[in-house]
Motif scaffolding. Structure first.
Motif, PDB file in Angstrom:
ATOM      1  N   LYS A  51      40.283  -2.034  42.306  1.00  0.00           N
ATOM      2  CA  LYS A  51      41.202  -0.763  42.481  1.00  0.00           C
ATOM      3  C   LYS A  51      40.746   0.122  43.419  1.00  0.00           C
ATOM      4  O   LYS A  51      41.585   0.650  44.348  1.00  0.00           O
ATOM      5  CB  LYS A  51      41.424  -0.113  41.093  1.00  0.00           C
ATOM      6  N   LEU A  52      39.459   0.234  43.668  1.00  0.00           N
ATOM      7  CA  LEU A  52      38.727   1.182  44.827  1.00  0.00           C
ATOM      8  C   LEU A  52      39.526   0.488  46.151  1.00  0.00           C
ATOM      9  O   LEU A  52      39.705   1.140  47.158  1.00  0.00           O
ATOM     10  CB  LEU A  52      37.559   1.209  44.770  1.00  0.00           C
ATOM     11  N   MET A  76      43.292   5.302  37.775  1.00  0.00           N
ATOM     12  CA  MET A  76      42.618   4.093  37.921  1.00  0.00           C
ATOM     13  C   MET A  76      43.059   3.068  36.870  1.00  0.00           C
ATOM     14  O   MET A  76      42.499   1.922  36.675  1.00  0.00           O
ATOM     15  CB  MET A  76      41.365   4.271  37.822  1.00  0.00           C
ATOM     16  N   ALA A  77      43.944   3.490  35.828  1.00  0.00           N
ATOM     17  CA  ALA A  77      44.237   2.377  34.841  1.00  0.00           C
ATOM     18  C   ALA A  77      45.533   1.810  35.449  1.00  0.00           C
ATOM     19  O   ALA A  77      46.163   0.876  34.854  1.00  0.00           O
ATOM     20  CB  ALA A  77      44.644   3.254  33.813  1.00  0.00           C
ATOM     21  N   LEU A  78      46.251   2.285  36.414  1.00  0.00           N
ATOM     22  CA  LEU A  78      47.268   1.738  37.005  1.00  0.00           C
ATOM     23  C   LEU A  78      47.221   0.213  37.639  1.00  0.00           C
ATOM     24  O   LEU A  78      45.885  -0.069  37.972  1.00  0.00           O
ATOM     25  CB  LEU A  78      47.933   2.389  38.289  1.00  0.00           C
ATOM     26  N   ILE A  83      49.683   0.639  42.251  1.00  0.00           N
ATOM     27  CA  ILE A  83      49.002   1.443  43.011  1.00  0.00           C
ATOM     28  C   ILE A  83      49.485   0.999  44.605  1.00  0.00           C
ATOM     29  O   ILE A  83      50.271   2.171  45.174  1.00  0.00           O
ATOM     30  CB  ILE A  83      47.304   1.117  43.134  1.00  0.00           C
ATOM     31  N   ARG A  84      49.704  -0.105  45.025  1.00  0.00           N
ATOM     32  CA  ARG A  84      50.371  -0.487  46.335  1.00  0.00           C
ATOM     33  C   ARG A  84      51.808   0.082  46.380  1.00  0.00           C
ATOM     34  O   ARG A  84      52.065   0.700  47.491  1.00  0.00           O
ATOM     35  CB  ARG A  84      50.250  -2.154  46.476  1.00  0.00           C
ATOM     36  N   LYS A  85      52.478  -0.116  45.448  1.00  0.00           N
ATOM     37  CA  LYS A  85      54.093   0.117  45.605  1.00  0.00           C
ATOM     38  C   LYS A  85      54.188   1.707  45.512  1.00  0.00           C
ATOM     39  O   LYS A  85      55.018   2.101  46.451  1.00  0.00           O
ATOM     40  CB  LYS A  85      54.593  -0.252  44.074  1.00  0.00           C
TER      41      LYS A  85
END
Length: 190
Positions: A51-52, A76-78, A83-85
């Protein structure tokens, strides 16, 4: 009591998570500390690292990621896809810098289709009409309740920009955003 699942992890990992969270600057006496412990307990190290990397690939700096995590650990739970979208929408469509998003990380949790896109469309209309400064940070508008958003942006501006109510109605797919004139009288115009 609020996040009991955090206590089910391996004790060594739990201690490691606590130390890492303290090193990030979280205050153990604040509720965000508990949320951070929970997030660190439910995602693996490899998921954390992945995720980072997603945030970094979308142009976020390490400081921006840390700031967002400290403000709203749930970012950070997404999923990596979300996250990208969300990052791409805000950066490419809205022209915001990742720093704007990292100062308001809760907006990443909202529905793009049901909340973000309709509200950003209204904000873009108001910017194009010169009613909102293009250099302002309108991200806070995404955090408002539905009622407050409609009052501050749609109703307040419908006389100056008659199409705004119709556009917002179409975007959210709601029939009957109609507001009685007596309701308009009681709304403060800022």
């Amino acid at each position: 009591m609020t996040q009991p699942r955090s206590l089910v992890v391996n004790p060594d990992r739990f201690n490691e998570n606590i130390m890492m969270i303290k090193e990030m600057g979280f205050d153990p006496l604040k509720s965000m500390f508990i949320q951070a412990v929970y997030i660190m307990s439910v995602i693996s190290k490899s998921t954390w690292e992945a995720k980072l990397e997603v945030y970094k690939s979308e142009g976020w700096s390490e400081n921006e990621i840390l700031h967002a995590f400290k403000s709203q650990p749930m970012c950070m739970a997404l999923s990596e896809k979300k996250i990208r979208k969300m990052s791409r929408y805000f950066v490419k469509k809205m022209g915001w810098k990742p720093s704007v998003i990292s100062r308001n990380p809760s907006i990443m949790n909202f529905s793009l289709e049901k909340r973000i896109h309709p509200r950003c469309s209204v904000l873009q209309i108001l910017m194009s009409e010169g009613l909102i400064d293009k250099d302002s940070n309108p991200a806070w508008a995404l955090l408002l309740s539905e009622k407050d958003f409609k009052e501050k942006f749609v109703i307040k501006n419908q006389e100056k920009v008659p199409k705004i109510r119709r556009e917002y109605q179409n975007m959210i797919g709601v029939v009957g955003l109609d507001i009685e004139s007596k309701e308009l009288d009681g709304i403060q115009k800022f």
